[in-house]
Design a protein around this motif. Structure first.
Motif, mmCIF file in Angstrom:
data_model
loop_
_atom_site.group_PDB
_atom_site.id
_atom_site.type_symbol
_atom_site.label_atom_id
_atom_site.label_comp_id
_atom_site.label_asym_id
_atom_site.label_seq_id
_atom_site.Cartn_x
_atom_site.Cartn_y
_atom_site.Cartn_z
ATOM 1 N N VAL A 32 1.643 15.732 9.451
ATOM 2 C CA VAL A 32 1.171 14.680 8.556
ATOM 3 C C VAL A 32 2.289 13.652 8.422
ATOM 4 O O VAL A 32 3.439 14.007 8.183
ATOM 5 C CB VAL A 32 0.828 15.263 7.161
ATOM 6 C CG1 VAL A 32 0.364 14.162 6.219
ATOM 7 C CG2 VAL A 32 -0.229 16.352 7.272
ATOM 8 N N GLU A 33 1.931 12.402 8.622
ATOM 9 C CA GLU A 33 2.927 11.328 8.507
ATOM 10 C C GLU A 33 3.079 10.908 7.050
ATOM 11 O O GLU A 33 2.155 11.059 6.254
ATOM 12 C CB GLU A 33 2.478 10.107 9.332
ATOM 13 C CG GLU A 33 2.261 10.383 10.802
ATOM 14 C CD GLU A 33 3.494 10.951 11.490
ATOM 15 O OE1 GLU A 33 4.562 10.348 11.356
ATOM 16 O OE2 GLU A 33 3.383 12.009 12.143
ATOM 17 N N GLU A 34 4.235 10.354 6.736
ATOM 18 C CA GLU A 34 4.464 9.875 5.370
ATOM 19 C C GLU A 34 3.426 8.808 5.015
ATOM 20 O O GLU A 34 3.140 7.905 5.786
ATOM 21 C CB GLU A 34 5.879 9.276 5.283
ATOM 22 C CG GLU A 34 6.174 8.677 3.938
ATOM 23 C CD GLU A 34 7.455 9.225 3.327
ATOM 24 O OE1 GLU A 34 8.445 9.333 4.059
ATOM 25 O OE2 GLU A 34 7.436 9.538 2.112
ATOM 26 N N ARG A 165 5.797 13.247 -4.118
ATOM 27 C CA ARG A 165 5.714 12.443 -2.881
ATOM 28 C C ARG A 165 4.565 12.950 -2.020
ATOM 29 O O ARG A 165 3.985 12.229 -1.240
ATOM 30 C CB ARG A 165 7.002 12.622 -2.062
ATOM 31 C CG ARG A 165 8.112 11.702 -2.499
ATOM 32 C CD ARG A 165 9.367 12.069 -1.737
ATOM 33 N NE ARG A 165 9.280 11.716 -0.336
ATOM 34 C CZ ARG A 165 10.026 12.274 0.616
ATOM 35 N NH1 ARG A 165 10.882 13.229 0.332
ATOM 36 N NH2 ARG A 165 9.923 11.885 1.865
ATOM 37 N N ILE A 166 4.309 14.256 -2.146
ATOM 38 C CA ILE A 166 3.238 14.873 -1.357
ATOM 39 C C ILE A 166 2.322 15.618 -2.309
ATOM 40 O O ILE A 166 2.780 16.414 -3.131
ATOM 41 C CB ILE A 166 3.794 15.890 -0.342
ATOM 42 C CG1 ILE A 166 4.926 15.274 0.476
ATOM 43 C CG2 ILE A 166 2.692 16.411 0.567
ATOM 44 C CD1 ILE A 166 5.700 16.292 1.290
ATOM 45 N N LEU A 167 1.036 15.330 -2.205
ATOM 46 C CA LEU A 167 0.063 16.001 -3.057
ATOM 47 C C LEU A 167 -0.827 16.873 -2.176
ATOM 48 O O LEU A 167 -1.436 16.387 -1.214
ATOM 49 C CB LEU A 167 -0.770 14.934 -3.777
ATOM 50 C CG LEU A 167 -1.781 15.402 -4.804
ATOM 51 C CD1 LEU A 167 -1.085 16.128 -5.949
ATOM 52 C CD2 LEU A 167 -2.561 14.207 -5.350
ATOM 53 N N LEU A 195 0.887 3.974 -4.582
ATOM 54 C CA LEU A 195 2.182 4.640 -4.766
ATOM 55 C C LEU A 195 2.726 5.240 -3.468
ATOM 56 O O LEU A 195 3.825 5.766 -3.436
ATOM 57 C CB LEU A 195 2.060 5.746 -5.831
ATOM 58 C CG LEU A 195 1.492 5.327 -7.193
ATOM 59 C CD1 LEU A 195 1.343 6.523 -8.102
ATOM 60 C CD2 LEU A 195 2.392 4.275 -7.847
ATOM 61 N N GLY A 196 1.917 5.186 -2.414
ATOM 62 C CA GLY A 196 2.372 5.706 -1.125
ATOM 63 C C GLY A 196 2.502 7.223 -1.074
ATOM 64 O O GLY A 196 3.222 7.753 -0.230
ATOM 65 N N VAL A 197 1.812 7.913 -1.999
ATOM 66 C CA VAL A 197 1.888 9.380 -2.006
ATOM 67 C C VAL A 197 1.087 9.940 -0.821
ATOM 68 O O VAL A 197 -0.049 9.527 -0.584
ATOM 69 C CB VAL A 197 1.316 9.941 -3.337
ATOM 70 C CG1 VAL A 197 1.283 11.456 -3.322
ATOM 71 C CG2 VAL A 197 2.117 9.425 -4.523
ATOM 72 N N THR A 198 1.707 10.835 -0.075
ATOM 73 C CA THR A 198 1.023 11.500 1.035
ATOM 74 C C THR A 198 0.075 12.544 0.451
ATOM 75 O O THR A 198 0.476 13.317 -0.420
ATOM 76 C CB THR A 198 2.068 12.211 1.926
ATOM 77 O OG1 THR A 198 3.072 11.258 2.283
ATOM 78 C CG2 THR A 198 1.437 12.812 3.165
#
Ligand SMILES: Nc1ncnc2c1ncn2[C@@H]1O[C@H](COP(=O)(O)OP(=O)(O)OP(=O)(O)O)[C@@H](O)[C@H]1O
Ligand SMILES: [Mg+2]
Length: 378
Positions: A32-34, A165-167, A195-198
């Protein structure tokens, strides 16, 4: 760089007394990419929760490699893993994982307390999330006092509370009605884009997986059988299980009450993608080949933002005899060359309903038109 990466991942569960072993993951490779928003889907028991628990470093794999943000988790200390998890990961558990002895609010605060946050900061962070999730009124209650859907929303609030950062979401909307599901999917999409959350979102429902994700992976028996951009994955699936799944989802049945009334003609299911304007094609083919084309049933489904349309049409001759039969063949050829999915419906049920053998030559236009107008286009 990939923010999450698994390579040749294996997980074997053995029962307590060394009995039957379950191979829950067999050589799964996935990354998975950011900033990506990815859906993982699969039937019950296919290994989704197992995979997510390993991604969240809540469980250890039997073999293979897991890297989070470039860290190989098998090689760093447990305390460092726990710190990484606390600072970077939000997890929505399939079974909510709320502590019954804490109020819902305290359940949400727990990860923040563990991260050493102060009350003022915590309540400031929670307030807007609680409003968006519609749980402000119930925060003082205990888990056993609220419904499954409410618990699910609290569990989402808790996962978002430490600003991850990652959900990682395991069936985060399975206990919710359609309207609440829509709201939560929209909220997650905003969290992802603004928010750019992965986000990695697990679901067993195709109607959820078709939505707003950048990419989808499909699991079966511990293996990823399909992965790609959401639209491509569902428009043209490669694996037969995914094909069957999509077929069940997109296929439109001609309503049963219409079947005995169907006039003679060729019944075809057409599938088209993108913004293909379909009405002009139908009327162009109809006038070019001198045939009657009647739309019996239609449906459009969106995968991500792109539509896939399905139409069931009846193509019937206007001219008599062999010439009419040729017109129909020519019209079908043109349709076949234009759409990406073309299937002639030759189900026994439909065949039986027609009083001539399938392909046995169309009736005249007058007969066809009358029946179609009176009985079919209701
Ligand atoms: N702790 C465990 N001990 C033994 N077997 C397990 C354990 N957890 C899961 N399994 C088995 O591993 C397989 C994969 O389970 P998993 O929970 O990952 O499936 P899933 O895709 O999340 O299913 P669901 O959609 O029902 O949640 C299943 O056959 C399950 O019975
Ligand atoms: Mg599960």
């Amino acid at each position: 760089m990939s923010i999450l990466e698994v390579n040749g991942l294996k997980k074997v569960y053995s029962t307590r007394f060394g009995g039957n072993k379950v191979e829950a993951l067999k050589k799964v490779s996935f990354s998975v990419e950011e900033g990506e928003y990815v859906a993982i889907m699969g039937e019950s028991g296919s290994g989704k929760t197992t995979l997510l628990n390993i991604l969240a470093a809540l469980d250890k794999p039997t073999g293979g490699m897991v890297k989070l943000d470039g860290w190989d988790f098998s090689r760093i200390k447990e305390s460092a893993v726990a710190a990484f998890r606390r600072d970077n990961l939000g997890f929505v558990f399939q079974d909510f994982n709320l502590l019954d002895t804490f109020s819902l609010e305290d359940n949400i605060y727990l990860p923040l307390v563990l991260a050493g946050k102060h009350y003022a900061e915590m309540s400031q962070r929670l307030a807007p999330i609680a409003v968006q999730l519609g749980i402000t009124e119930i925060l003082k209650k205990y888990p056993y006092e609220v419904s499954g859907g409410q618990k699910q929303r609290v569990s989402i609030a808790r996962a978002l509370a430490n600003n991850p950062r990652i959900l990682l979401c395991d069936e985060a909307t399975s206990a919710l009605d359609l309207e609440t599901t829509e709201g939560i999917l929209a909220l997650l999409k905003r969290i992802n884009t603004e928010l750019g959350v992965t986000i990695v979102f697990i679901t067993h429902q195709l109607e959820v997986a078709q939505r707003i994700f950048d990419r989808v992976a499909v699991m079966e028996n511990g293996v990823i059988i399909e992965q790609g951009k959401t639209f491509d994955g569902f428009a043209e699936p490669h694996h037969e299980t995914t094909q069957a799944l999509v077929e069940r989802f997109l296929g439109v049945a001609v309503p049963e009450r219409l079947v005995p009334e169907l006039p003679v003609g060729r019944l075809v299911e057409l599938r088209y993608k993108g913004d293909h304007a379909f009405d002009p094609l139908i009327s162009a083919v109809s006038s070019r080949h001198g045939v009657a084309i009647n739309v019996l049933h239609g449906n459009v489904e969106y995968f991500g933002t792109q539509p896939i349309g399905t139409l069931v049409v009846l193509v019937a001759a206007i001219r008599e005899g062999q010439r009419g039969a040729r017109d129909v063949e020519d019209a079908l050829d043109e349709l076949r060359g234009t759409v990406f999915g073309f299937k002639e419906l030759t189900d026994a049920a439909v065949e039986e309903a027609l009083d001539a053998p399938y392909g046995g030559g169309p009736r005249t236009a007058a007969q066809t038109k009358k029946t179609v107008q009176q009985e079919v286009l209701v």
